[in-house]
Design a protein around this motif. Structure first.
Motif, short mmCIF file in Angstrom:
data_model
loop_
_atom_site.label_atom_id
_atom_site.label_comp_id
_atom_site.label_asym_id
_atom_site.label_seq_id
_atom_site.Cartn_x
_atom_site.Cartn_y
_atom_site.Cartn_z
N ASP A 102 0.88 -1.32 -0.09
CA ASP A 102 -0.06 0.13 0.14
C ASP A 102 1.00 1.24 0.07
O ASP A 102 0.75 2.08 -0.85
N ASP A 106 1.06 4.07 -2.89
CA ASP A 106 1.16 5.41 -2.48
C ASP A 106 2.49 6.34 -2.87
O ASP A 106 2.32 7.28 -3.62
N ARG A 157 -5.19 1.86 -7.45
CA ARG A 157 -4.21 2.69 -7.66
C ARG A 157 -3.41 1.76 -8.72
O ARG A 157 -2.20 2.39 -8.87
CA LIG Z 1 -3.28 4.22 1.59
#
Ligand SMILES: [Ca+2]
Ligand SMILES: OC[C@H]1NNC[C@@H](O)[C@@H]1O
Length: 448
Positions: A102, A106, A157
């Motif tokens: 994660d 990011d 993402r």
């Molecule tokens: Ca996050």
């Protein structure tokens, strides 16, 4: 000087894989993978090297992403260590493992770098291997579960997903013994191939059902095989090599069938699809990832193992062999790209790996003037550009590799990075090729 410009939104990337760069092999709840086990078994890996520390990317990830940004890189292909997510291959999910990826995604988002995630780059949980690994059909369901967890956590993402990296190499891990799990059991090798195909299809179906943004595909190891002579024996041997290394995966996925010639050749050890399997496997994908390095010349060889074929490196004139003893033949890349255009529906393609090991000689500052690697990369980009001019839907190119890393059974000796890693200090030192690549990205072009 001829400038060869690439399409506007062409993705210029770099590639790595979890086991080869992360290290932290048993940290933050990570479970043992078959590569941890293989490397911890004496006399499997050159110099007794292991991925225990590797490039310590698990701890140095933010700086590595910052360096990618500094080098103007537009995409990062990485793999997710299944055992950080499911330490035991099933059951409890490890939150710290999820958190690492994660954070990585990011960091990439903040740096404006496209995330290209591979779910399986060979590091199967040892706990699943203990239950038969890819020879066990249940593993395909464990993989689909793992895929769902990753899609749910990162799907908002991640732009590009690949199910497997080079499944043929996983199959080889059951044939030749040189790669984890280091078995030599032809009776299961092709069941493994089938289960890899089936797991791929199940993950694609999970992705479709979840309606995630982004695109999904698979990364295949498609080297260029040409016959040593036009004799029937050599031509048939080459066909068998192509069936094993290309069509064993390309044909189920794109044509919903296994290559007939190979099935007949293999007889009782050929894949045995169950009802409905081929429909699952051929669930349409959004792109194909192509890993290309070299051309091999193939001849009929009665002593040549299961396929009764032997291959040797082919180098185009003016090229010698690489530090890995690989031939250099940029035209082979164009040939593979045209094969995919002509026979596999002209899919969207990303070159997900291309690069070379070279005898990098650092100066006293650790700086490497890797002109050989620049020549290799430039010529292969020209070959890729030729293919685009002929209508191939090539969408991007990822150099193998961002940085020097663990080269499997060969350990750390071969260096593929455009960034040098000084393993004693873990310092990253961009090579000349990194600055060359930055210029290519800026110009969105290479020059003859
Ligand atoms: Ca996050
Ligand atoms: O041998 C160079 C690369 N080939 N494809 C898979 C990667 O993991 C290898 O390091």
């Amino acid at each position: 000087m001829i400038v060869k410009a690439f399409p506007q939104d062409f993705v210029w990337g770099v590639s790595t894989s979890a086991y080869q760069v992360e290290g932290a092999w048993n940290e933050d709840g990570k479970g043992e993978s078959i590569w941890d086990r293989f490397c911890h078994t004496p006399y499997r890996i050159a110099n007794g090297d292991t991925g225990d520390i590797a490039c310590d990317h698990y701890h140095r990830m933010p700086e590595d992403v910052a360096l990618m940004k500094e080098l103007g890189v537009k995409g990062y292909r990485f793999s997710i260590a299944w055992t950080r997510i499911f330490p035991d291959g099933k059951g409890k999910v490890n939150p710290k493992g999820l958190d690492f990826y994660d954070r990585l995604v990011d960091e990439l988002g903040k740096a404006g770098i496209l995330a290209n995630a591979t779910l399986n780059h060979w590091d199967l949980p040892q706990a699943l291997q203990d239950l038969g690994g890819w020879a066990n059909r249940d593993t395909t369901d464990r993989f689909a579960e793992y895929a769902r967890v990753m899609f749910d956590r990162l799907g908002d993402r991640v732009a590009l997903w690949a199910t497997h990296n080079e499944p043929v190499v996983v199959t080889s891990g059951y044939l030749g013994g040189s790669m984890a799990p280091g078995l030599a059991d032809a009776s299961v090798a092709y069941r493994v191939a089938h289960h890899l195909n089936l797991a791929h299809g199940k993950a694609v179906q999970v992705f479709r059902q979840g309606g995630y943004p982004g695109k999904i595909g698979i990364v295949l190891d498609l080297q260029n095989y040409i016959p040593e002579s036009d004799s029937e024996a050599d031509v048939l041997a080459t066909q068998r090599m192509l069936d094993h290394s290309h069509h064993l995966f390309l044909d189920p996925i794109f044509k919903r069938q296994y290559p007939q010639g190979l099935m007949e050749w293999l007889g009782t050890i050929a894949p045995q699809p169950q009802e409905g399997d081929m429909e699952i496997i051929s669930t349409p994908i959004d792109f194909l990832g192509l890993n290309y390095y070299f051309t091999l010349k193939v001849r009929y060889e009665p002593w040549g193992g299961l396929l009764k074929a032997a291959a040797r490196p082919f180098s185009a004139p003016m090229w010698s062999q690489t530090e890995m003893g690989w031939g250099v033949h940029p035209e082979g890349l164009t040939a593979i790209l045209l094969k995919l255009r002509n026979h596999y529906g002209n899919p969207d393609i990303y070159i997900t790996e291309n690069g070379t090991a070279a005898p990098d000689q650092p100066d006293e500052h650790g700086f490497v003037q890797d002109r050989e690697r620049i020549a290799y990369l430039r010529r292969h980009l020209i070959a890729a550009h030729d293919a685009i001019q002929q209508g191939v839907n090539l969408r991007g190119y990822f150099v193998w590799s961002f940085m020097d890393n663990f080269e499997w059974a060969l350990g750390y000796r071969p260096r593929f990075g455009i960034v040098r890693v000084d393993y004693a200090t873990q310092k990253r030192i961009p090579k000349l090729s990194a600055y060359w690549y930055r210029e290519v990205i800026r110009q969105n072009a290479v020059w003859e």
